[in-house]
Write a protein that holds these residues in place. Structure first.
Motif, PDB file in Angstrom:
ATOM      1  N   VAL A   1       0.837  -1.193   0.000  1.00 15.87           N
ATOM      2  CA  VAL A   1       0.000   0.000   0.000  1.00 15.87           C
ATOM      3  C   VAL A   1       0.877   1.251   0.000  1.00 15.87           C
ATOM      4  O   VAL A   1       1.877   1.307   0.708  1.00 15.87           O
ATOM      5  CB  VAL A   1      -0.902   0.017   1.250  1.00 15.87           C
ATOM      6  CG1 VAL A   1      -1.684   1.317   1.328  1.00 15.87           C
ATOM      7  CG2 VAL A   1      -1.838  -1.173   1.210  1.00 15.87           C
TER       8      VAL A   1
ATOM      9  N   ALA B   1      -3.177   0.772  -3.851  1.00 13.51           N
ATOM     10  CA  ALA B   1      -2.618  -0.578  -3.801  1.00 13.51           C
ATOM     11  C   ALA B   1      -1.719  -0.760  -5.023  1.00 13.51           C
ATOM     12  O   ALA B   1      -2.130  -0.498  -6.145  1.00 13.51           O
ATOM     13  CB  ALA B   1      -3.746  -1.608  -3.834  1.00 13.51           C
TER      14      ALA B   1
ATOM     15  N   ASP C   1      -7.105   1.518  -3.351  1.00 11.91           N
ATOM     16  CA  ASP C   1      -7.233   0.312  -2.531  1.00 11.91           C
ATOM     17  C   ASP C   1      -8.643   0.161  -1.994  1.00 11.91           C
ATOM     18  O   ASP C   1      -8.845  -0.021  -0.794  1.00 11.91           O
ATOM     19  CB  ASP C   1      -6.214   0.386  -1.382  1.00 11.91           C
ATOM     20  CG  ASP C   1      -6.006  -0.975  -0.739  1.00 11.91           C
ATOM     21  OD1 ASP C   1      -6.426  -1.983  -1.343  1.00 11.91           O
ATOM     22  OD2 ASP C   1      -5.436  -1.023   0.363  1.00 11.91           O
TER      23      ASP C   1
ATOM     24  N   GLN D   1     -10.347  -3.917   0.754  1.00 10.70           N
ATOM     25  CA  GLN D   1      -8.978  -3.520   0.413  1.00 10.70           C
ATOM     26  C   GLN D   1      -8.399  -4.502  -0.598  1.00 10.70           C
ATOM     27  O   GLN D   1      -8.048  -5.630  -0.252  1.00 10.70           O
ATOM     28  CB  GLN D   1      -8.115  -3.496   1.669  1.00 10.70           C
ATOM     29  CG  GLN D   1      -8.500  -2.382   2.609  1.00 10.70           C
ATOM     30  CD  GLN D   1      -7.965  -2.648   3.995  1.00 10.70           C
ATOM     31  OE1 GLN D   1      -8.033  -3.776   4.495  1.00 10.70           O
ATOM     32  NE2 GLN D   1      -7.421  -1.624   4.619  1.00 10.70           N
TER      33      GLN D   1
ATOM     34  N   SER E   1      -5.605  -4.557  -1.924  1.00  9.70           N
ATOM     35  CA  SER E   1      -4.220  -4.927  -1.639  1.00  9.70           C
ATOM     36  C   SER E   1      -4.151  -6.230  -0.849  1.00  9.70           C
ATOM     37  O   SER E   1      -3.125  -6.883  -0.820  1.00  9.70           O
ATOM     38  CB  SER E   1      -3.535  -3.820  -0.831  1.00  9.70           C
ATOM     39  OG  SER E   1      -4.272  -3.582   0.353  1.00  9.70           O
TER      40      SER E   1
END
Ligand code: SRM
Ligand SMILES: Cc1cc2nc3c(=O)[nH]c(=O)nc-3n(C[C@H](O)[C@H](O)[C@H](O)COP(=O)(O)OP(=O)(O)OC[C@H]3O[C@@H](n4cnc5c(N)ncnc54)[C@H](O)[C@@H]3O)c2cc1C
Ligand code: SF4
Ligand code: FES
Lengths: 812, 103
Positions: free
Chosen positions: B20, B29, B43, B51, B53
């Motif tokens: 991140v 991300a 992200d 998220q 990521s």
């Protein structure tokens, strides 16, 4: 003297009528059959698998020449009837062969519709209808590379799939916005297209064919927008036309098809008609189920029993392309007055839509998971009110408002649920045939009931019925591929990992010819488990192939924070541990402290970068990971047992702690829960756990395969043993059997139902086998890092540090 | 105006993984695949802000950890039957250093 029956058309509908007739009135007629094709009677539906190379022509013969001889039927094969004289009741074939009739049956089927664009007569343009077409496609495929299939409906896609299997580069040209628009809605049509693209099929959508070009043979197809595409062959699969020339020629009333009444009689009472060539109550049909229903009625009237009328059929659709499951029936588009109930799961490639009006099902489209198609179809045809089951409707029949024990989809089906749509065979018929005739295999069921003998798409259901009727005597021959990245199923892949000693995911991809470069979220997580469970010492445990919870050793929440649940051995804790938990909750300002359903405490709202800090504080007071995030041992629930309880018979708490210490940290196909109750009052709910112990005066009852989750299943009683040592050994052996044999994401309850309780029991009863299993479990517990706390490794050991900090902070 | 920023070295992102980058209030991300291609998207999954990521990366896509949507990393668009898009950023790798073009 016998009367004379002449049948024109040696196809599926005509011969089914003759079969039905022979069953009820074998001596009534002297039968003569004319067939334009030079064979006995074959299963046209299975031309698709023939084109794929999965079946041979011999295998799709329904009635060979011997059958005609055995039943005294005169067959004029390869003879097309060109004239009928209704006054003298005589038919004449192309080659002059004549036959007289008392009754005539027209069963001329239909022809592929060839769009009359310029060039449609060039060599290399074929329909997809008969053996001759398939032969010509196969011949072209041997020497040529490129094919264009015009028409993205059922037939077109099956043709294209077959040609791809033959190594051709295939483009499907479709006029509409999405594929199979008569059977699919836009979403499922799109999913279908994606799956087919993944198998190598190419598409030109919204393309209108204008001309086929070529010098003496097909070379190019040209479209309305002026674009062109080069090709060696054009398959026309845009539709079928009922074959009514002959009927028209003799003045029988025809519209789109030969018009018949409810007894399949044409306007000439001596002449009956059946199959795709007819039009009944305004409908023409292109699937065998209605034709077979017609055949029954028609045979009954030919036999002059005069009972039974045909009232039309409701049809459903399936597609015969390996790896693609779709089902559609009825009005699946809906309108302003209807409700759609929709479930989709993109990763698993599942989409289900049921269209409902006034609490009745009007239609359904299922993609990816079609197991409940038969059920929805039945509810739809019978107009059953779904008011009471609306909430559970989409979970399927297996989850219908019960907390019943076990069972699978077919076990829940009523006897009158139709299993085989083509042949109208219900579940009860199949079960009956299995039990009365002592059947064991799919082929036997096919032979006795005709179920799954036509298009074959209900094969899976029939196998399940065999399985549930025969129990462990039946072994299912085929399992589904793991995911769209491979053709192999779970069991095959795991066996290959063992046999070939594969230790890395990339080796599996290479050795087993994975279709995608990196796999997907479904197969990579499965493979990682199979690798580390098969080769605990050697395999590379790939963090990128673990779901985030297992990668971060904490459970991700909906807002991106994490939960932390430390282990409380056997549900026991101490003031020191409680103080440590209270301290971190305060120090890190955690919003929620929750007593979980598994006898421990959960901390919620943790920011990812603070995880290692919290773990460090907890570790300092002796608290370790509870693995509440993992496909792993979760909790061992206990009651206070003999130590305090006036009914306690054994030290259930101590036993629970020993069980947890033995097995914590081990990775499993799915989560695994245990419990130990001090007496049969069973306060620790041991009989809904994967492995449960109920203490009794004389020892310990061992229970396996329970589940308290989505579908409740009570355990099966495995055995009664005398000592704690035996409890531990049985538990270790059971866990290891499960670890080695269950498929990834299969909990013990469905696993036991799949392989049969008696199989698991006999594996564990065998002293040698049980000991070996237990030893393999202890070994894997030793060598994997599993008995080291993963939190400590990250809090102070520096493992995966990058996981918990940002790469960079750029000023805003 | 282009605004290329160095965010770290390629090696700091695990292959088939993500890291991140915090850009003020926005989390970006940054992904790396097996061919060492680097992608960057906001992200936040277009479905419910999962998220990305934290998801599983394959080829040029990522499977969201919350409800399994698949996101095309080259465009930030949801794939398959799902619809939605999260913003994406141009990326470049030079001498093992990863650069993003911030807006
Ligand atoms: C925390 C907890 C609820 C609570 O606050 O009490 C919980 C929380 C979740 N459960 Fe559970 N389950 C919790 C006890 C249970 C129990 C009760 C028990 O263990 O006695 C059950 C039923 C018993 C059983 O499993 O047989 C239970 C049956 C499920 C299921 C359904 C499993 C099934 O096979 O049908 C799921 C879904 C799944 O695993 O796919 C699930 C999934 C989840 C997930 C992991 C959903 C997710 O993926 O995010 C939840 C995670 C929340 C989190 O971040 O911690 N949870 N879950 C409980 C943790 C116990 C622990 O200390 O580890
Ligand atoms: C590739 C393919 C896949 C299919 N898949 C499915 C499926 O999955 N599920 C499903 O339900 N249905 C499927 N169908 C449709 C199904 O095969 C037909 O509905 C069924 O075969 C029609 O039976 P019929 O007897 O009416 O016609 P046909 O089986 O076509 O039989 C008609 C016969 O009459 C002969 N004939 C015609 N005129 C004359 C004449 N003048 N003299 C002598 N003989 C004549 C023809 O040569 C032909 O052999 C598929 C069809 C094809 C082509
Ligand atoms: S029952 Fe379990 S999965 Fe459902 S909301 Fe509660 S914790 Fe989450
Ligand atoms: S938030 Fe990404 S799939 Fe739901």
């Amino acid at each position: 003297m016998k009367e004379k029956l002449v049948v024109i058309g040696n196809g599926m509908a005509g011969m089914r009528t003759v079969e039905e007739l022979l069953k009820i009135a074998p001596e009534k007629y002297e039968i003569t059959v004319f067939g334009a094709e030079p064979y006995g009677n074959y299963n046209r539906i299975l031309l698709s698998p023939v084109l794929c190379g999965d079946k041979t022509i011999d295998e799709i013969m329904l009635n060979d020449l011997q059958w005609y001889a055995d039943n005294n039927i005169t067959l004029h094969k390869g003879v097309k009837v060109t004239a009928i004289d209704r006054k003298t009741c005589k038919v004449t074939g192309e080659d002059g062969t004549c036959a007289e009739y008392d009754r005539l049956l027209l069963a001329t089927g239909s022809d592929s519709f060839i769009i009359p664009v310029p060039g449609h007569e060039l060599p290399g343009v074929v329909g997809f209808r008969d053996i001759k077409n398939v032969d010509s496609m196969l011949t072209t495929a041997r020497t040529r590379k490129r094919a264009v299939v015009i028409g993205g409906g059922l037939l077109g896609l099956e043709a294209a799939n077959g040609l791809i299997k033959q190594g051709m580069d295939v483009t499907v040209v479709h006029l509409m916005d999405w594929l199979m628009e008569r059977q699919m809605d836009e979403v499922s049509g799109e999913m279908l297209k994606n799956s087919l693209e993944a198998q190598g099929m190419k598409f030109l959508m919204k393309a209108s064919t204008q001309e086929i070009l070529g010098d003496g043979k097909v070379e190019k197809v040209k479209f309305a927008d002026g674009s062109e595409i080069e090709t060696d062959m054009v398959v026309m699969a845009v539709g079928i036309r009922p074959n009514i020339e002959l009927a028209k020629q003799i003045g029988l009333h025809c519209e789109r098809g030969i018009v018949v009444n409810d007894t399949l009689q044409t306007f000439d009472p001596k002449i009956y008609a059946i199959g795709e060539c007819v039009q009944h109550r305004g409908q023409c049909y292109g699937l065998v189920a209605p034709l077979f229903e017609m055949a029954k009625v028609c045979a009954n009237h030919l036999a002059k029993y005069g009972i039974g009328i045909y009232q039309g059929s409701v049809t459903s659709t399936k597609l015969k392309v390996t790896g693609i499951d779709l089902f559609s029936a009825g009005d699946f588009m809906g309108d302003e007055t209807t409700d759609d109930i929709i479930v989709r799961d993109a990763t698993r490639g599942i989409y289900k839509k049921v269209v409902v009006k006034d609490d009745k099902i009007l239609g359904a489209v299922l993609y990816g998971d079609t197991i409940d198609g038969a059920w929805y179809f039945q509810l739809m045809r019978e107009g059953t009110s779904i008011a009471d089951i609306r909430d559970q409707l989409m979970f399927g029949q297996a989850h219908l408002g019960n907390s019943g024990h076990g069972g699978n989809v077919v076990a829940e089906m009523s006897d009158d649920t139709e299993i085989c749509g083509c042949n109208g065979v219900c579940k009860g018929d199949v079960v009956n045939a299995i039990t009365t005739h002592g059947l064991f295999t799919l082929d036997e069921v096919r032979a006795h009931t005709k179920a799954s003998s036509s298009c074959g798409s209900c094969t899976g259901l029939v196998e399940q019925i065999l399985e549930s009727t025969l129990g462990s005597d039946y072994e299912s021959p085929v399992a589904k591929p793991m995911c769209a990245c491979t053709e192999h199923n779970h069991d095959y892949v795991r066996q290959a990992i063992k046999d070939q000693k594969l230790t890395r995911i990339t080796d599996v991809f290479e050795k087993l010819n994975w279709k995608t470069e990196d796999g997907c979220a479904a197969c990579r997580t499965s493979l990682n488990y199979y690798l580390i469970s098969s080769w605990p010492k050697e395999a590379y445990d790939d963090p990128q192939s673990r779901f985030i919870n297992e990668r971060a050793h904490a459970n991700i929440q909906k807002d991106g924070t994490y939960s932390v649940i430390p282990r409380m051995w056997g549900g026991m804790t101490t003031p020191k541990e409680l103080r440590a938990i209270a301290d971190v909750a305060e120090k890190f300002e955690l919003d929620t402290v929750h007593v979980t359903g598994g006898q421990r405490i959960g901390l919620y709202g943790v920011k990812k970068h603070e995880l290692p800090l919290i773990w460090k504080d907890l570790n300092a007071q002796g608290l370790v990971s509870g693995h509440a995030y993992g496909k792993a041992l979760r909790t061992v629930k206990t009651c206070v047992g003999k130590a305090w309880c006036r009914f306690g018979t054994q030290d259930s708490t101590g036993l629970g702690i020993r069980l947890e210490q033995m097995s914590w940290g081990s990775w499993m196909p799915h989560k695994f829960k245990m419990a130990a109750s001090g007496c049969p009052r069973n306060c620790a709910e041991a009989t809904i756990k994967d492995f449960g112990v109920v203490c009794v005066d004389s020892g310990y009852e061992l229970h396996i395969g329970g589940n308290g989750g989505i579908k409740v299943r009570a355990t099966d009683l495995l055995k009664r043993v005398d000592t704690e040592e035996e409890v531990l050994e049985y538990s270790a052996a059971f866990i290891q059997l499960y670890r080695e044999q269950a498929r990834y994401l299969e909990r013990t309850a469905p696993w036991i139902e799949r392989v049969g309780f008696s199989y698991v029991q006999s594996s564990l009863e065998d002293d040698a086998q049980r000991k070996e299993l237990a030893v393999r479990f202890y070994e894997s517990q030793e060598v994997t890092q599993s008995q080291h706390d993963p939190w400590a490794q990250r809090a102070t050991g520096g493992v995966d540090a990058h996981e918990f900090v940002p790469l960079k902070v750029v000023a805003g | 105006m282009s605004n290329w920023v160095e965010v770290g070295s390629l090696e700091e992102i695990p292959p088939l993984g993500a890291r991140v980058v915090k850009n003020g209030d926005t989390d970006i991300a940054v992904f790396r695949n097996t061919k060492n291609e680097v992608f960057a998207v906001n992200d936040a999954c277009p479905h419910r802000q999962g998220q990305l990521s934290q998801g599983i990366v394959h080829d040029k896509s990522v499977t969201c950890p919350l409800h399994n949507w698949k996101i095309d990393l080259t465009t930030g668009e949801a794939m398959g039957p799902d619809e939605g898009c999260t913003g994406h950023y141009k990326t470049r790798v030079e001498d093992g250093k990863v650069f993003l073009e911030l807006k």
